[in-house]
Motif scaffolding. Structure first.
Motif, short mmCIF file in Angstrom:
data_model
loop_
_atom_site.label_atom_id
_atom_site.label_comp_id
_atom_site.label_asym_id
_atom_site.label_seq_id
_atom_site.Cartn_x
_atom_site.Cartn_y
_atom_site.Cartn_z
N LYS A 242 -79.69 46.42 -33.83
CA LYS A 242 -79.95 47.21 -32.63
C LYS A 242 -78.78 48.12 -32.31
CE LYS A 242 -82.58 45.39 -29.53
NZ LYS A 242 -83.16 44.60 -28.41
N TYR A 243 -77.56 47.69 -32.67
CA TYR A 243 -76.36 48.46 -32.36
C TYR A 243 -75.46 48.61 -33.58
CZ TYR A 243 -77.90 47.19 -27.66
OH TYR A 243 -78.66 47.01 -26.53
N ASN A 244 -74.78 49.74 -33.65
CA ASN A 244 -73.70 50.00 -34.61
C ASN A 244 -74.13 50.14 -36.06
OD1 ASN A 244 -71.75 49.86 -32.49
ND2 ASN A 244 -71.91 47.62 -32.55
N GLY A 245 -75.42 50.32 -36.31
CA GLY A 245 -75.89 50.63 -37.65
C GLY A 245 -75.65 49.53 -38.66
N THR A 246 -75.87 49.88 -39.93
CA THR A 246 -75.67 48.92 -41.02
C THR A 246 -74.22 48.47 -41.08
OG1 THR A 246 -77.48 49.84 -42.31
CG2 THR A 246 -75.81 48.61 -43.51
N GLY A 247 -73.31 49.41 -40.83
CA GLY A 247 -71.89 49.04 -40.87
C GLY A 247 -71.56 47.95 -39.89
N GLY A 248 -72.27 47.91 -38.75
CA GLY A 248 -72.03 46.86 -37.77
C GLY A 248 -72.33 45.48 -38.29
N ILE A 249 -73.31 45.38 -39.22
CA ILE A 249 -73.61 44.07 -39.83
C ILE A 249 -72.37 43.53 -40.52
CG2 ILE A 249 -74.96 42.87 -41.57
CD1 ILE A 249 -77.14 44.98 -41.23
N TRP A 250 -71.78 44.38 -41.36
CA TRP A 250 -70.72 43.88 -42.23
C TRP A 250 -69.39 43.75 -41.50
CZ3 TRP A 250 -73.02 41.39 -45.61
CH2 TRP A 250 -74.29 41.81 -46.03
N GLU A 251 -69.20 44.53 -40.46
CA GLU A 251 -68.03 44.31 -39.62
C GLU A 251 -68.15 42.98 -38.89
OE1 GLU A 251 -67.13 47.68 -37.12
OE2 GLU A 251 -67.60 49.09 -38.74
N SER A 252 -69.38 42.62 -38.49
CA SER A 252 -69.60 41.33 -37.83
C SER A 252 -69.43 40.17 -38.79
CB SER A 252 -71.01 41.29 -37.21
OG SER A 252 -71.14 42.24 -36.18
N VAL A 253 -69.91 40.32 -40.03
CA VAL A 253 -69.71 39.27 -41.03
C VAL A 253 -68.21 39.09 -41.30
CG1 VAL A 253 -70.09 38.61 -43.44
CG2 VAL A 253 -71.97 39.57 -42.09
N ALA A 254 -67.49 40.20 -41.39
CA ALA A 254 -66.04 40.12 -41.63
C ALA A 254 -65.34 39.38 -40.51
CB ALA A 254 -65.47 41.53 -41.79
N ARG A 255 -65.83 39.54 -39.27
CA ARG A 255 -65.20 38.84 -38.14
C ARG A 255 -65.43 37.35 -38.18
NH1 ARG A 255 -66.55 43.71 -35.29
NH2 ARG A 255 -68.61 42.89 -34.73
N MET A 256 -66.36 36.88 -38.99
CA MET A 256 -66.59 35.44 -39.14
C MET A 256 -65.55 34.80 -40.05
SD MET A 256 -70.73 35.67 -39.74
CE MET A 256 -71.12 33.93 -39.59
N LEU A 257 -64.74 35.62 -40.70
CA LEU A 257 -63.77 35.14 -41.69
C LEU A 257 -62.35 35.26 -41.14
CD1 LEU A 257 -65.40 37.01 -44.70
CD2 LEU A 257 -65.64 34.58 -44.14
N PRO A 258 -61.41 34.50 -41.69
CA PRO A 258 -60.01 34.61 -41.24
C PRO A 258 -59.47 36.02 -41.43
CG PRO A 258 -60.34 32.63 -42.57
CD PRO A 258 -61.59 33.44 -42.71
#
Length: 726
Positions: A242-258
């Motif tokens: 809904k927000y921040n496009g496809t790039g937002g998916i992978w930025e969010s996945v990256a935030r799940m990691l150290p």
């Protein structure tokens, strides 16, 4: 004796512990890139407890943020753009679960794709995709030409293996369709002749037409009737953040990691594969420095031709590998985004994206990008956007044509020509060129990969991803992510990879061999009920949707679409048989009706109850009758859409079939179809037991056998001997 594990479901954690015993120092794992493949590898490492005392993990990213080819950018006018079209289809439960946890809000869309092409009558028209299934929409000349070709191949079917993609097209679609659409479009997107491509990549991507259905539709059109357009099964629905496009998916996945795993603005400039040393250039602009980084295992998601050129070694074979990699074929992709004022015109409002096979436009595809999310425009309703994709040959002439200025101009002119926009509507122009756009499945591709990839593996290098693996047939986001996951499982636990070595198998089914382990899980059978009551438990809830919703009202741990058969019993048994070897410690099964009837009003109470060996709230009496069930007229009146389908056999006969013995005289039963069960309770019976039960509720929407199973749930899970399963 311990129960054996199925293929692709090994004891990851035990294998992981064994791996750590091989060396006293931490295992050094380096990942090049931070797109979906890299993040898939990193997420799997994190889930398996890596990155602590057992290993050191480093992710090198040349750019300043994660995402790679799946990133997004917002321009200075407020329009958001992806790097080409990326929508979320999935063949993998693990991928689904990770994205569900990473991204809280999604839009769910029905795929509505079309080809826009000029017919033999010089009229341009929209033809629903796949074109080969919607010949009835063509003009009469193209229609008959296509039909004639299909009839010829039906009469003279060839079982000979095609030598190239062009032969495959002729075998599957005939000369007519090949000329009308297939060759033109594929030449435009791949930039090479179809005779220069292999046919191994096709798999599920190309729908083969049903000639009988086509003739029926043509006859309907000829008689003035509206023939129903055909959809393509595998990807009828997709979701988009809904927000921040496809790039937002992978930025969010990256935030799940150290965060300390990531090193941004760090470019690999050389790799000594003998010493296992990477030379890294850190920093941006003139402020750069170089350092060396040692590794034990290397995962590269860089383009294979670029990556091999960075390798250094005393091995004579390296030169051969580098030379082979230069023979891989690819396209350059130009992304032209057009931000517009006003609203989407009616002819585009119902479409997701459109293919353009003709030569009067530079682009091969245009996406109605503002249809995906209101977040893509500065102000919804006042602005809209189109995203054009243009393919440039790997070796092209006429640089002036391929310039940014010309391609933007040509794109706008074509959109105006087609009547989609007017020039005065344009308020924003976005452009990006991708040096590596599409990995072309050339004739020599597989022989090149079959030489380079095993050689790299002997050097503890896994080259995976859209261009790291160079297999377009497994280059979507889900495939790319899982290539990273499976590479980790291979070198940590020696689990065979699936996606990269066997694309056809990976694409043929939903792959559920990996899950994210949960202590407890709520499994909800849903049709159209309000699910707000499950919001507090969404991160532990898997919804099996048996209705017509495109997606969930808010994000759950899992959402899976099922055929509307067998009531809640079908959903429960699908879950048990699918995840039999990956069950949560406690699973609570319930309907989407907010615990109506004789259920715990607080669904979490079933967790403690199950741990105490009590699956549900019992009825106040034991069942002693074993025939067909007696339903009151008032109860039967509830089933307005799907009437009760009476069973051919009795409850007692079902019991005897499942248990292979006579039913008991009396039986305790749950008050309703809501209950909890520990893993041990469920594993009391072999998976074949549940598979047999599932056959009873897999045919009609409201079978009497589903009501039989509601009576038997308690008996399924009572009196568990915890020593049966460790």
């Amino acid at each position: 004796m311990a129960r054996s594990l199925p293929p692709y479901a090994p004891d990851f954690m035990n294998a992981n512990r064994e791996y750590g015993k091989q060396s006293s120092r931490p295992h050094r794992i380096v990942i090049i890139g931070s797109g979906p493949t890299a993040l898939g590898a990193a997420k799997r490492l994190y889930d398996l407890g890596q990155g602590k005392n057992n290993s050191v993990i480093t992710i090198l990213e040349e750019l300043g943020k994660p995402g790679g080819l799946a990133s997004s950018v917002r321009d200075d006018k407020g329009f958001l753009w992806d790097v080409g079209v990326h929508v979320v289809f999935s063949h993998y439960s693990y991928f689904d679960r990770v994205l569900n946890m990473a991204v809280p809000e999604w839009n769910y869309r029905r795929r509505a794709s079309f080809a826009f092409m000029k017919g033999s009558d010089d009229t341009r028209r929209f033809i629903p995709y796949p074109v080969q299934n919607n010949i009835h929409v063509m003009d009469k000349i193209d229609q008959q030409k296509s039909l004639k070709g299909l009839e010829e191949i039906t009469k003279n079917h060839s079982s000979r293996k095609p030598e190239n993609f062009d032969e495959w097209l002729l075998q599957k679609f005939g000369e007519g369709l090949a000329d009308v659409f297939m060759r033109k479009y594929n030449r435009k997107i791949w930039t090479v002749d179809t005779k220069e491509m292999n046919s191994a990549w096709v798999g599920e991507r190309v729908a083969v037409p049903d000639i009988k259905e086509i003739k029926t539709k043509i006859a309907e059109v000829d008689h003035g009737k509206n023939a129903k357009d055909s959809e393509w099964g595998p990807n009828r629905f997709f979701r988009f953040p809904k927000y921040n496009g496809t790039g937002g998916i992978w930025e969010s996945v990256a935030r799940m990691l150290p965060s300390h795993w990531f090193r941004f603005h760090e470019k690999v400039t050389a790799i000594d594969i003998d010493q296992k040393i990477i030379t890294v250039e850190a920093g941006t602009g003139v402020k750069t420095s170089h350092y060396s980084l040692a590794y034990d295992t290397l995962i590269s998601t860089a383009p294979l031709d670029t990556f091999t050129s960075l390798l250094q070694s005393h091995y004579v074979s390296l030169g051969k590998m580098q030379e082979l990699a230069t023979q891989l074929v690819y396209t350059h992709t130009h992304i032209v985004g057009i931000g517009l004022t006003g609203q989407l015109p009616r002819i585009l409002a119902d479409k997701s994206w459109v293919y353009f096979p003709d030569s009067d436009s530079p682009f091969y595809r245009v996406t109605m990008f503002s249809n995906y999310s209101d977040d893509h425009v500065p102000k919804p309703g006042a602005y809209w956007s189109l995203m054009c994709e243009i393919a440039e040959p790997q070796k092209s002439s006429n640089p002036a044509y391929w310039s940014k200025e010309n391609l933007i101009k040509e794109s706008i002119q074509a959109l105006v020509l087609y009547g989609f926009i007017t020039a005065d509507m344009v308020v924003s122009k976005h452009y990006r060129r991708l040096d590596h756009g599409y990995p072309v499945p050339s004739l020599k591709r597989d022989s090149i990969l079959d030489t380079i990839q095993p050689w790299l593996k002997t050097k503890d290098i896994y080259s995976r991803g859209r261009f790291g693996g160079w297999k377009y047939e497994v280059a979507n986001q889900d495939h790319s992510f899982m290539q990273g996951v499976e590479a980790v499982d291979k070198f940590l636990s020696n689990v065979p990879e699936l996606t990269y070595p066997d694309p056809n198998r990976a694409n043929s089914k939903k792959n559920r061999d990996r899950t994210i382990p949960l202590d407890y899980e709520f499994v909800i059978a849903h049709y159209n009920e309000n699910l707000n009551w499950m919001k507090p438990h969404a991160n532990h809830t898997l919804i099996y949707h048996q209705g017509n919703d495109l997606g969930p009202p808010f994000q759950f741990y899992g959402w899976e679409r099922l055929e509307n058969v067998g009531l809640e019993a079908h959903a429960y048994l699908v879950h048990i048989t699918t995840y039999y070897d990956q069950l949560a410690n406690v699973t609570v099964f319930a309907q989407g009706d907010n615990m109506r009837g004789k259920c715990h009003k607080d669904i979490t109470r079933f967790i403690d109850s199950a741990k105490k060996g009590v699956p549900c709230i019992l009825k106040g009496y034991n069942r002693s009758t074993w025939g067909n069930l007696a339903f009151s007229p008032r109860y039967l009146a509830h089933f307005k859409t799907h009437k009760l389908d009476r069973a051919k056999g009795t409850l007692g006969q079902m019991y005897q079939d499942l248990y292979d013995k006579q039913h008991p005289k009396g039986l305790r039963e749950c008050g309703n179809g809501c209950f909890g069960a520990t893993k041990q309770m469920i594993l009391r019976h072999p998976v074949e037991f549940y598979q047999k039960a599932l056959t009873y509720v897999s045919k009609s929407p409201n079978p009497e056998e589903a009501h039989y199973l509601e009576i038997l749930w308690y008996h399924f899970f009572e009196q568990v001997n915890d020593s049966v399963v460790n």
